[in-house]
Design an enzyme around this catalytic site. Structure first.
Site, mmCIF file in Angstrom:
data_model
loop_
_atom_site.group_PDB
_atom_site.id
_atom_site.type_symbol
_atom_site.label_atom_id
_atom_site.label_comp_id
_atom_site.label_asym_id
_atom_site.label_seq_id
_atom_site.Cartn_x
_atom_site.Cartn_y
_atom_site.Cartn_z
ATOM 1 N N HIS A 1 -1.192 -0.001 -9.599
ATOM 2 C CA HIS A 1 -2.021 -0.876 -8.705
ATOM 3 C C HIS A 1 -2.455 -2.035 -9.159
ATOM 4 O O HIS A 1 -3.725 -2.305 -9.334
ATOM 5 C CB HIS A 1 -3.103 -0.044 -8.033
ATOM 6 C CG HIS A 1 -3.459 -0.703 -6.796
ATOM 7 N ND1 HIS A 1 -3.671 -0.101 -5.316
ATOM 8 C CD2 HIS A 1 -3.509 -1.847 -5.988
ATOM 9 C CE1 HIS A 1 -3.820 -0.873 -4.436
ATOM 10 N NE2 HIS A 1 -3.799 -2.041 -4.916
ATOM 11 N N ARG B 1 1.001 -1.229 -0.009
ATOM 12 C CA ARG B 1 0.149 -0.025 -0.162
ATOM 13 C C ARG B 1 0.857 1.125 0.030
ATOM 14 O O ARG B 1 2.251 1.030 0.711
ATOM 15 C CB ARG B 1 -0.772 0.175 1.288
ATOM 16 C CG ARG B 1 -2.124 -1.002 1.196
ATOM 17 C CD ARG B 1 -3.071 -0.313 0.120
ATOM 18 N NE ARG B 1 -4.483 -1.290 0.120
ATOM 19 C CZ ARG B 1 -4.500 -2.452 -0.600
ATOM 20 N NH1 ARG B 1 -3.846 -2.778 -1.304
ATOM 21 N NH2 ARG B 1 -5.577 -3.169 -0.508
ATOM 22 N N GLU C 1 -2.846 7.876 -4.372
ATOM 23 C CA GLU C 1 -3.406 7.271 -5.357
ATOM 24 C C GLU C 1 -4.892 7.898 -5.947
ATOM 25 O O GLU C 1 -5.487 8.141 -5.087
ATOM 26 C CB GLU C 1 -3.910 5.825 -4.988
ATOM 27 C CG GLU C 1 -2.967 4.783 -6.011
ATOM 28 C CD GLU C 1 -3.027 3.235 -5.519
ATOM 29 O OE1 GLU C 1 -2.068 2.889 -4.880
ATOM 30 O OE2 GLU C 1 -4.229 2.750 -5.849
HETATM 31 P P1 NAP Z 1 -1.101 -10.994 5.663
HETATM 32 O O1 NAP Z 1 -1.099 -12.548 5.413
HETATM 33 O O2 NAP Z 1 -1.815 -10.645 6.928
HETATM 34 O O3 NAP Z 1 0.595 -10.542 6.004
HETATM 35 C C1 NAP Z 1 0.934 -9.299 6.612
HETATM 36 C C2 NAP Z 1 2.261 -9.549 7.107
HETATM 37 O O4 NAP Z 1 2.516 -8.318 7.805
HETATM 38 C C3 NAP Z 1 1.908 -10.470 8.430
HETATM 39 O O5 NAP Z 1 2.993 -11.446 8.278
HETATM 40 C C4 NAP Z 1 2.241 -9.486 9.467
HETATM 41 O O6 NAP Z 1 2.856 -10.193 10.504
HETATM 42 C C5 NAP Z 1 3.151 -8.490 9.026
HETATM 43 N N1 NAP Z 1 3.085 -7.121 9.794
HETATM 44 C C6 NAP Z 1 1.986 -6.507 10.108
HETATM 45 N N2 NAP Z 1 2.404 -5.411 10.722
HETATM 46 C C7 NAP Z 1 3.970 -5.545 10.613
HETATM 47 C C8 NAP Z 1 5.008 -4.390 11.012
HETATM 48 N N3 NAP Z 1 4.589 -3.182 11.672
HETATM 49 N N4 NAP Z 1 6.382 -4.764 10.644
HETATM 50 C C9 NAP Z 1 6.565 -5.929 10.080
HETATM 51 N N5 NAP Z 1 5.566 -6.766 9.545
HETATM 52 C C10 NAP Z 1 4.242 -6.462 9.837
HETATM 53 O O7 NAP Z 1 -1.644 -10.355 4.419
HETATM 54 P P2 NAP Z 1 -1.417 -10.606 3.041
HETATM 55 O O8 NAP Z 1 -2.507 -11.328 2.468
HETATM 56 O O9 NAP Z 1 -0.052 -10.962 2.780
HETATM 57 O O10 NAP Z 1 -1.395 -9.119 2.259
HETATM 58 C C11 NAP Z 1 -0.645 -8.173 2.520
HETATM 59 C C12 NAP Z 1 -0.851 -6.969 1.927
HETATM 60 O O11 NAP Z 1 -0.644 -6.629 0.835
HETATM 61 C C13 NAP Z 1 -2.426 -6.406 1.986
HETATM 62 O O12 NAP Z 1 -2.577 -5.946 3.335
HETATM 63 C C14 NAP Z 1 -2.629 -5.528 0.975
HETATM 64 O O13 NAP Z 1 -2.489 -4.287 1.367
HETATM 65 C C15 NAP Z 1 -1.512 -5.440 0.128
HETATM 66 N N6 NAP Z 1 -1.803 -6.054 -1.256
HETATM 67 C C16 NAP Z 1 -1.747 -5.366 -2.385
HETATM 68 C C17 NAP Z 1 -1.981 -5.704 -3.648
HETATM 69 C C18 NAP Z 1 -1.378 -5.152 -4.920
HETATM 70 O O14 NAP Z 1 -2.654 -4.965 -5.651
HETATM 71 N N7 NAP Z 1 -0.842 -4.251 -4.940
HETATM 72 C C19 NAP Z 1 -2.887 -7.051 -3.777
HETATM 73 C C20 NAP Z 1 -2.929 -7.945 -2.680
HETATM 74 C C21 NAP Z 1 -2.663 -7.366 -1.319
HETATM 75 P P3 NAP Z 1 2.304 -11.274 11.572
HETATM 76 O O15 NAP Z 1 2.030 -12.418 10.499
HETATM 77 O O16 NAP Z 1 3.246 -11.626 12.491
HETATM 78 O O17 NAP Z 1 1.044 -10.784 12.225
#
Ligand code: NAP
Length: 329
Positions: free
Chosen positions: A287, A239, A268
């Site tokens: 995006h 993001r 954005e």
């Molecule tokens: P996820 O499985 O919830 O992974 C997020 C990770 O971030 C978790 O491992 C969490 O740690 C970690 N985290 C949270 N706060 C943190 C911090 N302050 N420092 C370091 N690590 C931290 O989510 P996901 O499915 O992988 O998706 C991640 C993000 O990608 C989404 O929230 C979304 O905004 C973005 N995204 C973007 C697109 C795009 O089109 N560009 C597409 C899909 C997703 P823990 O596991 O230990 O809690």
């Protein structure tokens, strides 16, 4: 009164799914988000809301939707929704995890490779007829990816999928940060959990894969770019607000870091004008992290399924605040 409001165009199979369950709907079949006032009007009286990340769903909107039981975001990130405000009102919020993990990891790695090997610059050069002969010192001479160190900030679903590509496909050493250790990734990929400072200092490529929260807001500013290698690359397909974008432009321009691959932007759909001017080792995309036909279709279907479950009196499979369900059921 329609039962479900769909705020923007989604895949037709998801609308068919709602219809097969005899759910009436108001469908704003457009690729442009409704303005806030029209969104309020559209949601009024509905029990289910299917929305995209460009729809701001806050307490003010919920006040206008007294019948609302479920908000289904067609995205895994949900920083556009005030989940606390929804919980206070007994409204369940859902997202679309897993179905987009591999697609978003593919795009993340595509940005990494494109920035390192300067593919957009090479493409422009070729199409404009500037390629006259092969030279050892070609204008688009890039840097190696294979065997380098990959730092994953946020080792969740997508972060792990990016790390897997790096470790198993490109022989990369993986460092990561997360709230909790990830023993499976450590075993499978040889990944090591490190402090944020160590990750900044030692990584050749850094991929941001955290959600956008108050805690992750601007975790990359000039201060962090100064700690990175001058040869390092930053890849952000998470993001925009996680990175202070004008600081990124300054860091690239002044050579604090070497390159970047950026899919998401702080304001954005706008891009920092200085960043937009930078081309060498810099790749930007609008995006498109999850933008494959299969994945966007699956995301649409998943959101529809979440609404159907909630309106049938079942806890939706992807509920983010399932404690609300326990309280109302
Ligand atoms: P996820 O499985 O919830 O992974 C997020 C990770 O971030 C978790 O491992 C969490 O740690 C970690 N985290 C949270 N706060 C943190 C911090 N302050 N420092 C370091 N690590 C931290 O989510 P996901 O499915 O992988 O998706 C991640 C993000 O990608 C989404 O929230 C979304 O905004 C973005 N995204 C973007 C697109 C795009 O089109 N560009 C597409 C899909 C997703 P823990 O596991 O230990 O809690």
């Amino acid at each position: 009164m329609p039962q479900v409001c769909v705020t923007q165009r989604i895949f037709p199979e998801a609308i068919e799914l709602l219809e097969s369950e005899n759910l009436s709907h108001s469908y704003h079949e457009s690729d442009q988000a409704l303005d806030p006032q029209d969104l309020k009007e559209a949601v009024k009286g509905c029990e289910g809301l299917i929305c995209l990340i460009t729809d701001k769903v806050d307490g003010g909107l919920m006040e206008h939707a007294h019948n609302l039981k479920v908000i289904a975001n067609v995205a895994v990130g949900y920083d556009n929704i005030d989940v606390n405000a929804a919980s206070e009102r007994g409204i369940i919020v859902t997202n679309t995890p897993d179905v987009l993990t591999e697609t978003t990891a593919d795009l993340t790695f595509a940005l990494l490779l494109a920035a390192a090997r300067r593919i957009p610059e090479a493409d422009t050069y070729m199409r404009s007829g500037q390629f006259k002969e092969f030279k050892l010192y070609q204008p688009q001479i890039g840097v190696d990816v294979f065997g380098k160190t990959l730092g994953i900030v946020g080792m969740g679903r997508i972060g792990t999928a990016v790390a897997r590509r790096g470790a198993l496909g490109f022989g990369m050493k993986v460092l990561y940060t997360a709230n909790s250790p990830k023993p499976e990734a450590e075993k499978e990929l040889g990944a090591t959990q490190v402090t944020f400072e160590k990750l900044l200092k030692e990584s050749d490529f850094i991929s941001i894969n955290t959600p956008s929260t108050l805690e992750t807001h601007h975790i990359f500013t000039l201060k962090e770019f100064k700690q990175m290698k001058r040869t390092a690359f930053l890849i952000n397909a998470a993001r925009g607000p996680i990175v202070k974008e004008d600081d990124l432009a300054e860091a690239l321009e002044s050579g604090l870091i070497q390159g970047a691959g950026i899919d998401v932007f702080e304001r954005e759909p706008l891009i920092d004008p200085k960043l937009a001017q930078l081309k060498k080792h810099v790749v930007v995309a609008p995006h498109i992290g999850s933008a494959s036909v299969e994945t966007r279709r699956n995301m649409s279907l998943m959101a529809a399924q979440n609404v159907i479950s909630a309106l049938k009196g079942q806890c939706p499979p992807n509920a983010l605040n399932s404690e609300v369900w326990k309280n109302v059921s």
